[in-house]
Design a protein around this motif. Structure first.
Motif, mmCIF file in Angstrom:
data_model
loop_
_atom_site.group_PDB
_atom_site.id
_atom_site.type_symbol
_atom_site.label_atom_id
_atom_site.label_comp_id
_atom_site.label_asym_id
_atom_site.label_seq_id
_atom_site.Cartn_x
_atom_site.Cartn_y
_atom_site.Cartn_z
ATOM 1 N N ILE A 284 -5.615 33.580 14.401
ATOM 2 C CA ILE A 284 -6.266 34.892 14.325
ATOM 3 C C ILE A 284 -7.551 34.815 15.141
ATOM 4 O O ILE A 284 -8.366 33.912 14.938
ATOM 5 C CB ILE A 284 -6.583 35.291 12.871
ATOM 6 C CG1 ILE A 284 -5.311 35.285 12.021
ATOM 7 C CG2 ILE A 284 -7.259 36.671 12.826
ATOM 8 C CD1 ILE A 284 -5.572 35.454 10.526
ATOM 9 N N HIS A 285 -7.720 35.760 16.056
ATOM 10 C CA HIS A 285 -8.961 35.855 16.837
ATOM 11 C C HIS A 285 -9.740 37.076 16.334
ATOM 12 O O HIS A 285 -9.244 38.201 16.417
ATOM 13 C CB HIS A 285 -8.653 36.009 18.329
ATOM 14 C CG HIS A 285 -7.979 34.817 18.924
ATOM 15 N ND1 HIS A 285 -6.668 34.837 19.363
ATOM 16 C CD2 HIS A 285 -8.419 33.556 19.140
ATOM 17 C CE1 HIS A 285 -6.346 33.643 19.827
ATOM 18 N NE2 HIS A 285 -7.392 32.843 19.702
ATOM 19 N N ASN A 286 -10.932 36.829 15.824
ATOM 20 C CA ASN A 286 -11.767 37.884 15.249
ATOM 21 C C ASN A 286 -13.015 38.043 16.118
ATOM 22 O O ASN A 286 -13.866 37.160 16.154
ATOM 23 C CB ASN A 286 -12.143 37.482 13.811
ATOM 24 C CG ASN A 286 -13.174 38.401 13.193
ATOM 25 O OD1 ASN A 286 -13.361 39.515 13.650
ATOM 26 N ND2 ASN A 286 -13.854 37.926 12.160
ATOM 27 N N VAL A 287 -13.096 39.150 16.839
ATOM 28 C CA VAL A 287 -14.261 39.415 17.687
ATOM 29 C C VAL A 287 -15.170 40.409 16.974
ATOM 30 O O VAL A 287 -14.768 41.537 16.687
ATOM 31 C CB VAL A 287 -13.842 39.970 19.070
ATOM 32 C CG1 VAL A 287 -15.073 40.282 19.916
ATOM 33 C CG2 VAL A 287 -12.942 38.969 19.790
ATOM 34 N N ALA A 288 -16.407 39.976 16.677
ATOM 35 C CA ALA A 288 -17.365 40.835 15.974
ATOM 36 C C ALA A 288 -18.686 40.973 16.735
ATOM 37 O O ALA A 288 -19.554 41.734 16.306
ATOM 38 C CB ALA A 288 -17.636 40.278 14.570
ATOM 39 N N ASN A 289 -18.849 40.239 17.835
ATOM 40 C CA ASN A 289 -20.055 40.383 18.650
ATOM 41 C C ASN A 289 -20.100 41.810 19.191
ATOM 42 O O ASN A 289 -19.223 42.216 19.951
ATOM 43 C CB ASN A 289 -20.012 39.371 19.806
ATOM 44 C CG ASN A 289 -21.241 39.437 20.696
ATOM 45 O OD1 ASN A 289 -22.025 40.370 20.637
ATOM 46 N ND2 ASN A 289 -21.402 38.430 21.539
ATOM 47 N N PRO A 290 -21.117 42.605 18.806
ATOM 48 C CA PRO A 290 -21.143 44.015 19.238
ATOM 49 C C PRO A 290 -21.144 44.185 20.746
ATOM 50 O O PRO A 290 -20.662 45.205 21.256
ATOM 51 C CB PRO A 290 -22.434 44.555 18.605
ATOM 52 C CG PRO A 290 -23.224 43.355 18.176
ATOM 53 C CD PRO A 290 -22.252 42.261 17.936
ATOM 54 N N ASP A 291 -21.652 43.187 21.484
ATOM 55 C CA ASP A 291 -21.664 43.274 22.946
ATOM 56 C C ASP A 291 -20.258 43.246 23.536
ATOM 57 O O ASP A 291 -20.064 43.641 24.688
ATOM 58 C CB ASP A 291 -22.467 42.110 23.546
ATOM 59 C CG ASP A 291 -23.937 42.166 23.182
ATOM 60 O OD1 ASP A 291 -24.404 43.248 22.761
ATOM 61 O OD2 ASP A 291 -24.614 41.126 23.307
ATOM 62 N N LYS A 292 -19.286 42.775 22.746
ATOM 63 C CA LYS A 292 -17.911 42.657 23.248
ATOM 64 C C LYS A 292 -16.991 43.751 22.717
ATOM 65 O O LYS A 292 -15.778 43.676 22.913
ATOM 66 C CB LYS A 292 -17.331 41.289 22.872
ATOM 67 C CG LYS A 292 -18.016 40.118 23.562
ATOM 68 C CD LYS A 292 -17.305 38.820 23.235
ATOM 69 C CE LYS A 292 -17.943 37.649 23.956
ATOM 70 N NZ LYS A 292 -17.239 36.386 23.681
ATOM 71 N N LEU A 293 -17.551 44.757 22.064
ATOM 72 C CA LEU A 293 -16.709 45.780 21.436
ATOM 73 C C LEU A 293 -16.798 47.140 22.135
ATOM 74 O O LEU A 293 -16.210 48.110 21.680
ATOM 75 C CB LEU A 293 -17.068 45.916 19.949
ATOM 76 C CG LEU A 293 -16.783 44.652 19.125
ATOM 77 C CD1 LEU A 293 -17.354 44.799 17.710
ATOM 78 C CD2 LEU A 293 -15.296 44.360 19.067
#
Length: 305
Positions: A284-293
């Motif tokens: 599972i890859h969880n992206v939470a960095n706001p710069d990447k959303l």
């Protein structure tokens, strides 16, 4: 020295290849923002070029984007090496039929992009142009401004590296969707038993907060631990958002089924999945960095070549 005059055909020629150029840039760089930047820079170079000297606009533009992307990759290497916690690619929204094929969808998967991160800029560009876009070695040598022999060596190294590290299992996309739906329902319902059923015993969760939001700085490993993590989502405050204020939706991210978690005013995380030989979730890859959303938040579904 006078600049070549632009006309409508210049713009049309560029627009004809824009999707290809973004697709090349995104796969080399792993971020949509950087890919858009190199496409914009390519447009500026194209606008200033003497096009009477350009025999093949597609090859010319691909060369510009490939070199700009490699240059940017070299300049950001230090940032990625000193990144807080795991560095994951920037997710993008795609359609369920990305480029009409599983191979094209797989080529933008988080699983592959994470592996491509471990290649040198030259190896990454050569791999993308050869394996994804089927350019010839001669064309790639011209694009990356290296000898054909150097390109063949780089392609061989990259191919061996990727084959040794990427998941070898291809799961039917309908089954992927079904398992993701079960995971989604179990997570939102806090159903630990169902989570245990859809997760591989040695499932690994990678979380990317980039030091901007609190996330696990090391991978979370094992079915029980990962299941417990997600079963608790509906009961805890996350990034200052109460569970009742958070909503999640099932969508298509990077060529496969994924989840987007939203607060009332922003996107707060995405999840994407890899599957094992039995069709269970293995990574599972969880992206939470706001710069990447930003690419997900703006709602644009990217067409990819």
């Amino acid at each position: 020295m006078t600049q070549p005059q632009q006309d409508g055909s210049d713009h049309l020629a560029f627009q004809q290849y824009r999707t290809l150029l973004f697709s090349v840039g995104y796969r080399i760089l792993g971020t949509a923002a950087d890919a858009e930047d190199v496409v914009q820079d390519a447009w500026l170079k194209w606008s200033a070029a003497d096009r009477s000297q350009v025999a093949d606009p597609k090859a010319y533009l691909t060369r510009i984007v490939s070199n700009l992307a490699m240059e940017r990759l070299r300049s950001t290497r230090h940032q990625r090496e000193t990144y807080v916690g795991p560095w994951l690619p920037e997710p993008i929204l795609t359609g369920p039929d990305t480029a009409d094929g599983a191979a094209a969808a797989d080529s933008v998967s988080m699983a592959l992009l994470v592996v491509l991160e471990t290649l040198s800029p030259l190896e990454r560009a050569v791999f993308v142009l050869k394996e994804v876009f089927a350019f010839s070695y001669v064309e790639i040598a011209q694009a990356v401004e290296r000898s054909e022999a150097a390109v063949r060596q780089a392609a061989h190294r990259a191919r061996e590296h990727v084959q040794a590290r990427r998941p070898r299992f291809t799961t039917d996309r309908a089954h992927q969707r079904h398992v993701t739906e079960r995971f989604f329902a179990a997570t939102t319902g806090g159903d630990l038993n169902t989570l245990m059923e859809v997760l591989s015993p040695d499932v690994t969760l990678w979380t990317d907060g980039g030091g901007k939001v609190r996330q696990a700085l090391k991978p979370v490993v094992g079915m029980k631990t990962v299941a417990g993590w997600f079963a608790a989502l509906g009961t805890v405050t996350y990034q200052g958002i109460e569970p009742g204020q958070m909503r999640a939706e099932l969508t298509w991210i990077n060529g496969g089924p994924g989840l987007v978690f939203r607060a009332p005013d922003r996107v707060i995380a995405t999840l994407t999945f890899d599957f094992d030989a039995e069709g269970r979730i293995s990574t599972i890859h969880n992206v939470a960095n706001p710069d990447k959303l930003h690419a997900v938040a703006d709602g644009t579904r990217h067409e990819l070549s």
